[in-house]
Design an enzyme around this catalytic site. Structure first.
Site, PDB file in Angstrom:
ATOM      1  N   GLN A   6     -41.291  22.780 -27.617  1.00 23.32           N
ATOM      2  CA  GLN A   6     -42.169  21.660 -28.145  1.00 23.32           C
ATOM      3  C   GLN A   6     -43.218  22.228 -29.201  1.00 23.32           C
ATOM      4  O   GLN A   6     -43.517  23.550 -29.248  1.00 23.32           O
ATOM      5  CB  GLN A   6     -42.924  21.211 -26.903  1.00 23.32           C
ATOM      6  CG  GLN A   6     -43.817  20.108 -27.142  1.00 23.32           C
ATOM      7  CD  GLN A   6     -44.589  19.762 -25.939  1.00 23.32           C
ATOM      8  OE1 GLN A   6     -44.167  20.139 -24.814  1.00 23.32           O
ATOM      9  NE2 GLN A   6     -45.652  19.040 -25.816  1.00 23.32           N
ATOM     10  N   CYS A   9     -44.227  16.145 -24.435  1.00 23.96           N
ATOM     11  CA  CYS A   9     -43.424  16.808 -23.348  1.00 23.96           C
ATOM     12  C   CYS A   9     -42.608  15.753 -22.678  1.00 23.96           C
ATOM     13  O   CYS A   9     -41.648  16.082 -22.014  1.00 23.96           O
ATOM     14  CB  CYS A   9     -44.315  17.779 -22.539  1.00 23.96           C
ATOM     15  SG  CYS A   9     -45.591  16.862 -21.466  1.00 23.96           S
ATOM     16  N   ASN A  54     -39.367  23.918 -18.262  1.00 23.62           N
ATOM     17  CA  ASN A  54     -40.578  23.549 -19.273  1.00 23.62           C
ATOM     18  C   ASN A  54     -39.956  23.471 -20.619  1.00 23.62           C
ATOM     19  O   ASN A  54     -39.671  24.400 -21.404  1.00 23.62           O
ATOM     20  CB  ASN A  54     -41.607  24.737 -19.003  1.00 23.62           C
ATOM     21  CG  ASN A  54     -42.706  24.339 -19.856  1.00 23.62           C
ATOM     22  OD1 ASN A  54     -42.862  23.721 -20.582  1.00 23.62           O
ATOM     23  ND2 ASN A  54     -43.895  25.235 -19.528  1.00 23.62           N
TER      24      ASN A  54
END
Length: 501
Positions: free
Chosen positions: A98, A104, A285
């Site tokens: 990202q 996200c 993540n």
């Protein structure tokens, strides 16, 4: 359970018809093949006038001043790397991370998408390159409100000081993810229009499938079984942490508050010292770093209590944003989870079922067909009405959930950030045998009680799983308050052939 899930029948577009997976509708009327052929003959590189490389396409980005936005330079991959590639050795969640855009929710969904090869090839057509017949034009496909669309873009990407502003390639020379993000930004209206959202929306746009959302504080007793089945089907899973007051506690355990993650696997391991099985969830993540630091994390000594086979398979000591945690901890530190699949097989043990799907489009029109919920008894009956005939399923037991209803509202706004969703829901009635054909009058609703009333939500889509005995039902999609104008799509998934009119 079988490890293979049966494809459901999609009935809302004909095979090879416009809007089907093999023949997507051309977004903004742009034909990828025709444009590329013209560019080759003229020996030009594509510059997309419908999504130009300027501040309008960039939009408003949180944390960036107008002066900083003016520093953005749009560059092609060749300007960033001497040997750019579209895909290197297949697509993976570890290909990208990202950037400065707060999307996200989208990137966690892309990470989950990389596990589904068939869907990935549908969304990201693989026959694209920076070498063979390169003209600076690329295309991607999304499911948008009942139809697949083909989205054409140029490869001018926003950069600042020579670095990609948003999604970047971890290797530096692989560009499928930044280009996919740009195509989605075009659909949303701008890069800024992708800030904040729900992974379930992206899942839907990547598949047109069924999604279910779970509040982990109110999780069903069979959630582990659902997740286990989901990994055996063509599913995508994502989860989100708590924001607000709970962010500080979340940060202490290595998690990011108010953040979306992808669920990338589940595993049951045997702990020899305690003679017990432990359910583990693997999470990724999209930052590509910052990981859980509790039990079963990369540095946890608990990995020494399992078999060498499990340790070799699962325990990876690397700072890549992916980690394992115990199911119980997962349900404490994560607030919600979304699961999306091309069919609803993950919801129960009936893996052999071939689900059927019917879709109808409709519209609420102020003053005509926008009667609000049943609290507005004088005008409720003016809402669009859909008769659904549910047939028996062989071997089905009374009480088995056999019908899944989805109601999705279609926005009029071109820019995603400007869309204001109405509070929507639906009511189900069993149609009396003496009921006339056609639109049922107000008198019927005065004498008949609703069989089921859904929750109302301002979400883009609401979806509920029900048990309906064979018979005829009336489904009334509505906004909570009357006189709200909007288009909508009502979809019925069922275990038996279902008629809807």
């Amino acid at each position: 359970m079988s490890t293979t899930c049966i494809e459901m029948i999609i009935s809302f577009y004909e095979d090879d018809g416009v809007g089907s997976p093999s023949n997507p509708e051309k977004f903004k009327g742009q034909d990828y093949e025709q444009l590329k052929e013209s560019l080759l003959s003229e020996e030009k590189n594509f510059e997309d006038e419908s999504f130009p490389a300027n501040l309008d396409s960039l939009g408003k980005l949180e944390g960036m001043t107008p002066e900083q936005l003016k520093e953005v330079e749009w560059l092609r991959p060749q300007d960033l790397n001497d040997n750019p590639s579209f895909v290197v050795g297949g697509t993976s969640r570890f290909d990208f991370k990202q950037g400065a855009v707060g999307n996200c929710w989208l990137l966690s969904a892309i990470g989950a998408l990389t596990f589904q090869e068939t869907l990935m090839a549908q969304v990201v057509p693989p026959d694209q390159s920076f070498k063979n017949d390169y003209t600076g034009i690329f295309h991607f496909r999304f499911w948008r409100f009942g139809k697949w669309v083909d989205v054409v873009i140029d490869d001018l990407l926003p950069t600042r000081y020579g670095e990609l502003l948003s999604v970047s390639s971890r290797s530096g020379n692989e560009f499928w993810a930044p280009l996919l993000e740009k195509a989605y930004a075009k659909v949303c209206g701008s890069y800024g229009d992708m800030v904040a959202g729900f992974s379930s929306d992206a899942f839907k746009d990547f598949s047109g499938g069924v999604h279910m959302s779970y509040k982990l504080t109110k999780k069903p007793s069979d959630l582990w079984d659902v997740m286990n089945r989901a990994t055996q089907c063509k599913t995508m899973m994502a989860c989100g942490t708590y924001g607000g007051e709970k962010e500080e506690a979340t940060d202490k355990v290595g998690l990011v508050g108010g953040h979306a993650y992808a669920v990338t696997g589940v595993k049951q391991v045997y702990v020899e010292s305690e003679d017990t099985m432990v359910n583990l969830v693997r999470i990724w993540n999209p930052w590509g770093e910052k990981e859980w630091n509790g039990d079963w994390s990369d540095k946890s000594a608990l990995w020494n209590t399992v078999s060498s086979e499990d340790r070799v398979e699962c325990h990876k000591k690397r700072d890549d944003g992916e980690f394992w945690m115990k199911m119980e901890d997962y349900c404490v530190y994560f607030e919600n989870m979304d699961i999306c699949c091309e069919n609803p097989n993950f919801l129960d043990d009936d893996a052999a079922c071939q689900w059927k799907c019917s879709l109808k489009e409709g519209r609420w029109e102020e003053g005509e067909s926008a009667g609000g919920c049943d609290s507005w008894s004088d005008v409720f009956w003016t809402n669009p009405q859909f008769r659904v005939r549910v047939k028996a399923v062989e071997g089905e037991s009374k009480g088995d959930r056999n019908v899944l209803l989805s109601l999705m509202q279609k926005p009029d706004e071109e820019h995603r950030s400007k869309v204001k969703h109405h509070s929507i829901g639906f009511t189900i009635y069993q149609v009396p045998s003496e009921a006339p054909k056609g639109h049922l009058p107000a008198s019927l609703f005065q004498d008949t009680s609703a069989l089921k009333i859904s929750e109302f939500s301002e979400a883009r889509e609401i979806i509920e799983f029900h048990s309906l005995q064979p018979g005829e039902y009336l489904v009334i999609p509505c906004t909570y308050n009357p006189n709200k104008t909007a288009d909508f799509i009502l979809t019925v998934y069922s275990k038996a052939e279902t008629e809807m009119e």
